[in-house]
Design an enzyme around this catalytic site. Sequence first.
Site, short mmCIF file in Angstrom:
data_model
loop_
_atom_site.label_atom_id
_atom_site.label_comp_id
_atom_site.label_asym_id
_atom_site.label_seq_id
_atom_site.Cartn_x
_atom_site.Cartn_y
_atom_site.Cartn_z
N GLU A 79 0.83 -1.21 0.00
CA GLU A 79 0.00 0.00 0.00
C GLU A 79 0.86 1.26 0.00
OE1 GLU A 79 -2.62 -0.89 -1.03
OE2 GLU A 79 -4.20 -1.04 0.47
N THR A 112 -5.85 6.42 -5.57
CA THR A 112 -5.95 6.68 -4.12
C THR A 112 -5.07 7.87 -3.74
OG1 THR A 112 -6.45 4.39 -3.64
CG2 THR A 112 -5.56 5.68 -1.83
N1 HSE Z 1 -8.52 4.51 3.62
C1 HSE Z 1 -8.01 4.60 2.29
C2 HSE Z 1 -8.47 5.92 1.68
C3 HSE Z 1 -8.53 3.44 1.50
O1 HSE Z 1 -9.66 6.21 1.78
O2 HSE Z 1 -7.67 6.65 1.12
C4 HSE Z 1 -8.07 3.41 0.08
O3 HSE Z 1 -8.64 2.27 -0.54
#
Ligand code: HSE
Length: 306
Positions: free
Chosen positions: A128, A181
Amino acid sequence: MDKISVFCPATIANISCGFDVLGLALDTVGDIMTVQKTKEPGIRIAPIKEQDLPTDPEKNVAGVAGLALMKSLDYKGGFHIEIQKRIKAGSGIGSSAASAAGAVWAINELLGRPYTPLELVPFAMEGERLASGAPHADNVAPALLGGFTLVRSYAPLDIIRITSPRELVATVVHPQIEVKTSDSRKILKTTFPLQDGIKQWGNLGGLVAGLYTQDYELIGRCLVDHIIEPIRAILIPGFDAVKSEALGAGALGCGISGSGPSIFALSKGRKTAENVGRAMSKVYDSTGIAFDLHVSEINPRGVKPL
Ligand code: HSE
């Protein structure tokens, strides 16, 4: 055993009130990975047919996560990884997390399970970090553990697994646009009014209580996001209309899945979840935006062998 194929589930992160801390695993959407031990050291990744993704292990989330795991064990051998990528990158249902979680889960199996699934989370988080610059755990934790997961703390990492109420079913509509993201994190504000925080943590606590007590009404009341959704919704065409259709068709709640553009709804029972899916689809049918629709039970175990 020197080869294993695994199902790596898609996940919904945030679940409205739990930005970066809450997530759940889906049962019917996911990638397939085959991992094989090799004598050659390091990780090799076969070309990925379905999507244009890097095969250099240092630039691929599965590679980076797997290498982090191997390094922690000082393992000198190697692995060949084949990924059938069914979750689209930038869809908001944990595409990078599925690859990272699948790689570490499979490698751990082939090495005789030196780690528990919970202990694999920090390695998968390295994937990630590569994908979005933020090593968030709210997709990789449910992908590895199944059910719902709550990241109580990042430092030190403290993750709580919560069994899903039996009749809870997720509906996900994925309009075919890509939202990175990293981009949808950049637009977020780093401060918010105390009044919004009070509402948000009231809902997060209530949602966890609702999951434990299988109180569907309470779950529904808590699926509200006062902080992130108002900012990110502008990235998703038709978001307000899709949400209002979902709630009108009986969903307990509806919001942005992870960083979007997918929109999720949670419902009590499969029949309602399917009706909700039809209602949500109507919006994109009428505007001509292509979309995928998924209706899925909550996956109780996360990554699993095939
Ligand atoms: N919590 C993260 C965001 C998840 O909302 O940026 C990304 O899938």
